[in-house]
Design a protein around this motif. Structure first.
Motif, PDB file in Angstrom:
ATOM      1  N   ASP A  81       0.886  -1.160   0.000  1.00  0.00           N
ATOM      2  CA  ASP A  81       0.000   0.000   0.000  1.00  0.00           C
ATOM      3  C   ASP A  81       0.923   1.210   0.000  1.00  0.00           C
ATOM      4  OD1 ASP A  81      -1.939   1.890   0.346  1.00  0.00           O
ATOM      5  OD2 ASP A  81      -2.633   1.185   2.292  1.00  0.00           O
ATOM      6  N   THR A  82       1.356   1.602  -1.181  1.00  0.00           N
ATOM      7  CA  THR A  82       2.517   2.483  -1.332  1.00  0.00           C
ATOM      8  C   THR A  82       2.348   3.823  -0.634  1.00  0.00           C
ATOM      9  OG1 THR A  82       2.816   1.414  -3.475  1.00  0.00           O
ATOM     10  CG2 THR A  82       4.183   3.331  -3.021  1.00  0.00           C
ATOM     11  N   ALA A  83       1.195   4.461  -0.805  1.00  0.00           N
ATOM     12  CA  ALA A  83       0.994   5.766  -0.174  1.00  0.00           C
ATOM     13  C   ALA A  83       1.054   5.657   1.347  1.00  0.00           C
ATOM     14  CB  ALA A  83      -0.344   6.368  -0.611  1.00  0.00           C
ATOM     15  N   SER A  84       0.468   4.610   1.890  1.00  0.00           N
ATOM     16  CA  SER A  84       0.522   4.391   3.333  1.00  0.00           C
ATOM     17  C   SER A  84       1.967   4.313   3.808  1.00  0.00           C
ATOM     18  CB  SER A  84      -0.220   3.094   3.687  1.00  0.00           C
ATOM     19  OG  SER A  84       0.004   2.720   5.019  1.00  0.00           O
ATOM     20  N   LEU A  85       2.815   3.653   3.016  1.00  0.00           N
ATOM     21  CA  LEU A  85       4.206   3.471   3.416  1.00  0.00           C
ATOM     22  C   LEU A  85       5.029   4.737   3.211  1.00  0.00           C
ATOM     23  CD1 LEU A  85       4.890  -0.157   2.121  1.00  0.00           C
ATOM     24  CD2 LEU A  85       4.227   0.589   4.414  1.00  0.00           C
ATOM     25  N   ALA A 119       7.098   6.866   5.909  1.00  0.00           N
ATOM     26  CA  ALA A 119       8.506   7.217   5.701  1.00  0.00           C
ATOM     27  C   ALA A 119       8.711   8.718   5.874  1.00  0.00           C
ATOM     28  CB  ALA A 119       8.953   6.773   4.306  1.00  0.00           C
ATOM     29  N   TYR A 120       7.792   9.497   5.334  1.00  0.00           N
ATOM     30  CA  TYR A 120       7.899  10.962   5.393  1.00  0.00           C
ATOM     31  C   TYR A 120       7.925  11.441   6.849  1.00  0.00           C
ATOM     32  CZ  TYR A 120       6.564  15.878   4.923  1.00  0.00           C
ATOM     33  OH  TYR A 120       6.509  17.247   5.027  1.00  0.00           O
ATOM     34  N   LEU A 171      11.188   5.165   1.914  1.00  0.00           N
ATOM     35  CA  LEU A 171      10.460   4.084   1.246  1.00  0.00           C
ATOM     36  C   LEU A 171      11.428   3.045   0.687  1.00  0.00           C
ATOM     37  CD1 LEU A 171       7.752   2.906   0.279  1.00  0.00           C
ATOM     38  CD2 LEU A 171       8.061   4.190  -1.842  1.00  0.00           C
ATOM     39  N   LEU A 172      12.538   3.487   0.115  1.00  0.00           N
ATOM     40  CA  LEU A 172      13.544   2.538  -0.391  1.00  0.00           C
ATOM     41  C   LEU A 172      14.083   1.675   0.749  1.00  0.00           C
ATOM     42  CD1 LEU A 172      15.487   4.813  -2.902  1.00  0.00           C
ATOM     43  CD2 LEU A 172      13.830   3.016  -3.453  1.00  0.00           C
ATOM     44  N   ASP A 173      14.302   2.297   1.900  1.00  0.00           N
ATOM     45  CA  ASP A 173      14.765   1.531   3.068  1.00  0.00           C
ATOM     46  C   ASP A 173      13.693   0.538   3.519  1.00  0.00           C
ATOM     47  OD1 ASP A 173      17.287   2.740   3.222  1.00  0.00           O
ATOM     48  OD2 ASP A 173      16.592   4.323   4.565  1.00  0.00           O
ATOM     49  N   PHE A 174      12.434   0.952   3.477  1.00  0.00           N
ATOM     50  CA  PHE A 174      11.334   0.051   3.827  1.00  0.00           C
ATOM     51  C   PHE A 174      11.335  -1.175   2.918  1.00  0.00           C
ATOM     52  CE2 PHE A 174       7.954   3.096   5.864  1.00  0.00           C
ATOM     53  CZ  PHE A 174       8.819   3.331   6.909  1.00  0.00           C
ATOM     54  N   GLY A 188      -0.417   0.328   6.463  1.00  0.00           N
ATOM     55  CA  GLY A 188      -0.746   0.922   7.747  1.00  0.00           C
ATOM     56  C   GLY A 188      -2.221   1.248   7.843  1.00  0.00           C
ATOM     57  N   ASP A 189      -3.021   0.694   6.928  1.00  0.00           N
ATOM     58  CA  ASP A 189      -4.457   0.949   6.849  1.00  0.00           C
ATOM     59  C   ASP A 189      -5.218  -0.309   7.282  1.00  0.00           C
ATOM     60  OD1 ASP A 189      -7.055   1.562   6.224  1.00  0.00           O
ATOM     61  OD2 ASP A 189      -6.670   2.093   4.134  1.00  0.00           O
ATOM     62  N   ARG A 190      -5.926  -0.210   8.392  1.00  0.00           N
ATOM     63  CA  ARG A 190      -6.640  -1.375   8.918  1.00  0.00           C
ATOM     64  C   ARG A 190      -7.800  -1.816   8.032  1.00  0.00           C
ATOM     65  NH1 ARG A 190      -5.186   1.653  13.473  1.00  0.00           N
ATOM     66  NH2 ARG A 190      -3.895   0.519  14.988  1.00  0.00           N
ATOM     67  N   ASP A 191      -8.231  -0.965   7.100  1.00  0.00           N
ATOM     68  CA  ASP A 191      -9.316  -1.353   6.195  1.00  0.00           C
ATOM     69  C   ASP A 191      -8.996  -2.656   5.471  1.00  0.00           C
ATOM     70  OD1 ASP A 191     -10.666   0.925   6.888  1.00  0.00           O
ATOM     71  OD2 ASP A 191     -10.143   2.044   5.075  1.00  0.00           O
TER      72      ASP A 191
END
Length: 301
Positions: A4-8, A12-13, A34-37, A138-141
């Motif tokens: 879920d790229t935006a969540s990640l 990161a931000y 994000l690269l580190d993730f 990070g989205d429980r949905d």
């Protein structure tokens, strides 16, 4: 593995200091974070396939048509005749195109589909998968997709991605009293202010879980409303009756789509960069340094 790229990159931000900058002083904390993730996820979980799922439309009109309050509070500014814009921190928005360019140059599949959210892309990939699926969000949905029989689980970042909460059906039952299939019904009954979902007045998480345990699913609960012998309190019966218009449309809004027209992409984890020249240029332009090199070393291995 579905990201879920935006969540990640939001995580990161906020998790990497904005002192991490490109040579020209532009913050690249979300890019490098994000690269580190991704590096850590590949090292720890060794997926054979990896897809960065994107929000081509973070607030699809078909969901807004059903529930007008859907994500309404997140709209930064509305222009007549133009799509709503999601409120994004000023120094994050310019990093998103860089993230996209870097993922493309590396060769990590990146998929967004017009008219759908990343959740829907994830839901469709999951429905089509022939083997185990790890959803990183990070989205429980997305707990609604958890399915032990199909080996679908959610990896929920608790701190960075070094500490992930592995969510399977046992974890859902322990915390919420439902399995993956029941989580969407729990969420729509309970409501979710962060998504602009009103829920049913007076029905909180615990009451929703009890109703689902008693009657099985939303359809069973609504059948009980119409059955005077069913074990509902007068207050519950009244509130569920009053919420019928909302409950008639909420399932389509809350449940992720599983029929998105996905493009034909190669989801195999790349071992060498797809476009080395473009990646080198991006590295120098944005000062991606050790974050990119670590990921490339991990992919090569």
């Amino acid at each position: 593995m579905l990201l879920d790229t935006a969540s990640l990159y939001f995580r990161a931000y906020f998790g990497v200091p904005d002192s991490v900058k490109a040579p020209d002083g532009t913050p690249v904390n979300a890019v490098r974070g994000l690269l580190d993730f991704i590096d850590r996820l590949v090292k720890d979980h060794r997926p054979e396939h990896l897809v960065a799922c994107m929000d081509a439309d973070w607030r699809p009109q078909w969901r807004v048509d059903l529930i007008p309050t859907y994500k309404a509070h997140r709209v930064a500014e509305e222009h007549e005749g133009a799509p709503d814009e999601e409120e994004v921190p000023d120094t994050l928005a310019p990093q998103v195109p860089v993230i996209e360019d870097v993922l493309d140059a590396i060769g990590i599949a990146r998929v967004g589909v017009a008219g759908y959210e990343a959740d829907d892309v994830i839901g469709t990939f999951t429905a089509r998968a022939g083997g185990p699926v790890d959803i990183v969000t990070g989205d429980r949905d997305l707990y609604q997709l958890v399915d032990d029989a199909r080996e679908v689980r959610v990896l929920y970042p608790v701190k960075g991605v070094g500490t992930l909460q592995l969510t399977d059906e046992a974890a859902l039952r322990e915390k919420y009293g439902v399995d993956g299939r029941g989580y969407a019904d729990l969420a729509l009954l309970r409501g979710d202010p962060s998504d602009g979902l009103p829920g049913v007045a007076g029905i909180g998480e615990k009451t929703a879980a009890k109703l689902l345990a008693e009657f099985g699913d939303l359809a069973g609960i609504m059948a009980a409303v119409d059955d005077p012998r069913a074990k509902l309190t007068p207050s519950q019966r009244r509130r569920l009756t009053e919420a019928r218009p909302y409950l008639a449309v909420a399932p389509k809004v809350v449940r992720v789509a599983d029929d998105v027209p996905l493009p034909d992409v190669d989801t195999a984890l790349p071992h060498t960069p797809h476009d080395p020249e473009a990646l080198e240029a991006l590295t120098h332009r944005w000062g991606l340094g050790g974050s990119l090199q670590r990921l490339l070393t991990t992919l090569a291995a």
